[in-house]
Design an enzyme around this catalytic site. Structure first.
Site, short mmCIF file in Angstrom:
data_model
loop_
_atom_site.label_atom_id
_atom_site.label_comp_id
_atom_site.label_asym_id
_atom_site.label_seq_id
_atom_site.Cartn_x
_atom_site.Cartn_y
_atom_site.Cartn_z
N LYS A 151 82.72 55.12 3.77
CA LYS A 151 83.27 55.68 5.00
C LYS A 151 82.69 57.08 5.16
O LYS A 151 83.32 58.09 4.81
CB LYS A 151 84.80 55.71 4.89
CG LYS A 151 85.47 55.24 6.16
CD LYS A 151 86.90 54.90 5.93
CE LYS A 151 87.74 55.27 7.11
NZ LYS A 151 87.27 54.76 8.40
N1 PXG Z 1 85.79 49.14 10.35
C1 PXG Z 1 85.35 50.38 10.50
C2 PXG Z 1 83.93 50.63 10.86
C3 PXG Z 1 86.23 51.46 10.34
O1 PXG Z 1 85.77 52.69 10.48
C4 PXG Z 1 88.00 49.87 9.88
C5 PXG Z 1 87.06 48.87 10.04
C6 PXG Z 1 89.40 49.53 9.48
O2 PXG Z 1 89.64 49.88 8.13
P1 PXG Z 1 91.10 50.26 7.61
O3 PXG Z 1 90.90 50.56 6.17
O4 PXG Z 1 91.55 51.45 8.42
O5 PXG Z 1 91.94 49.10 7.85
C7 PXG Z 1 87.58 51.20 10.05
C8 PXG Z 1 88.56 52.28 9.92
C9 PXG Z 1 91.02 55.24 13.36
C10 PXG Z 1 89.75 55.28 12.73
O6 PXG Z 1 91.28 56.15 14.15
C11 PXG Z 1 89.50 54.38 11.74
C12 PXG Z 1 88.31 54.42 11.14
C13 PXG Z 1 87.37 55.33 11.54
C14 PXG Z 1 87.62 56.19 12.55
C15 PXG Z 1 88.83 56.20 13.16
O7 PXG Z 1 91.78 54.31 13.05
N2 PXG Z 1 88.00 53.59 10.10
#
Ligand code: PXG
Length: 300
Positions: A151
């Site tokens: 991330k």
């Molecule tokens: N795919 C991507 C590319 C992400 O960045 C998820 C899936 C979902 O992962 P989680 O672990 O949150 O279930 C993400 C999550 C937000 C936000 O505002 C989330 C992400 C990045 C930027 C903003 O929820 N990552």
């Protein structure tokens, strides 16, 4: 209470939270982050988020200057000082202050920021009517260019996809990998339902292994719903019975339209609604307590 941010060991008000313009997180997107939710004073799957954060750091050879226990304590303390019981936590670790070249060796100490705020990713009514999506022309970055599992602060391709959704006047964008297989959305994982089976792409197609995705996979199995990780194409979405997305910010959101095609009847599906209810129940049942004197560590 005012919003509190942790910046390199100090707790400051939102307006006073500042970092240097020479920080390589700012200059080059050299850094990592997490997005974590707090429900009713409990942090959802904190240990999994810490695992992913430290893994992203290892991938980038970024030394987080806090031991895991210290970082966990700093996260919980930032939430405590905000006074919020329902919140969104954004830890950001960047390479730190360097010179104008991109060599990370010039950056002596990584910058550690923990923001605690609230978040609403899509309008509230979108969860009742269902989200509308398009397919982005912007492809996912190939795993051999930059690991989608990390991330990192490099989110430009996701932002390009999100702008395509904005231009089209819809809520989200589906992103495909360079071979055309369905990956995920700009900040969420994607699921579909076909003949009572739930499908979601496997990590190797080039997705982030979402923590909400993991929770929904567990919930589906508990509910006795057949769930499989498998590779699929837009054809499978267009002809699906149901579609939904998952993410920390989005939680579980029904999708009712993709590329101008209604998914089945164009209403949130029955399995989707069961999973949304099960997810809402789960986040109230588990999590690391923020406000008890003795913070009980729980493994999600
Ligand atoms: N795919 C991507 C590319 C992400 O960045 C998820 C899936 C979902 O992962 P989680 O672990 O949150 O279930 C993400 C999550 C937000 C936000 O505002 C989330 C992400 C990045 C930027 C903003 O929820 N990552």
């Amino acid at each position: 209470m005012a919003l509190v941010t942790y910046v390199n060991g100090t707790f400051v008000q939102k307006d006073e939270a500042k970092i240097s313009v020479y920080d390589h997180g700012y200059l080059y997107g050299d850094g990592i982050f997490e997005g974590i939710r707090v429900y009713g004073g409990r942090v959802f799957r904190l240990e999994q988020h810490l695992d992913r954060l430290y893994e992203s750091a290892r991938y980038l050879m970024l030394d987080i200057p806090l031991a895991r226990d210290e970082l966990r304590a700093a996260i919980l303390e930032t939430v405590r000082r905000s006074g919020l019981r329902d919140a969104y936590i954004r830890p950001v670790i960047s390479r730190g202050v360097g010179d104008l070249g991109l060599d990370p060796r010039k950056c002596k100490t990584p910058t550690v920021v923990i923001i605690v705020d609230t978040i609403q990713l899509y309008p509230k009514d979108a969860y009742e009517r269902g989200l509308r999506m398009i397919t982005a022309t912007t492809r996912k970055i190939r795993p051999d260019a930059l690991s989608p599992q990390a991330k990192s602060l490099n989110y430009l391709s996701n932002i390009m996809a999100r702008m395509e959704a904005n231009q089209a006047g819809v809520d989200e964008a589906v992103m495909l990998n360079s071979e055309g297989y369905v990956c995920e959305c700009s900040a969420d994982n994607l699921f579909l339902v076909r003949e009572s089976e739930v499908w979601t792409p496997p990590p190797y197609v080039g997705i982030l292994k979402g923590i909400t995705r993991g929770a929904v996979i567990e919930l589906a199995r508990e509910l006795g719903v057949l769930l499989m990780e498998r590779v699929f194409t837009l054809h499978d979405i267009y002809t699906a019975d149901e579609c939904f997305l998952t993410g920390t910010g989005a939680e579980v959101g029904p999708v009712v339209e993709v590329d101008g095609r209604k998914i089945a009847e164009g209403r949130p599906g029955a399995i989707t609604l069961r999973l949304i209810a099960a997810f809402r129940d789960l986040v109230r049942r588990e999590g690391t307590p923020v406000y008890t004197e003795e913070v009980v560590e729980r493994r999600a």
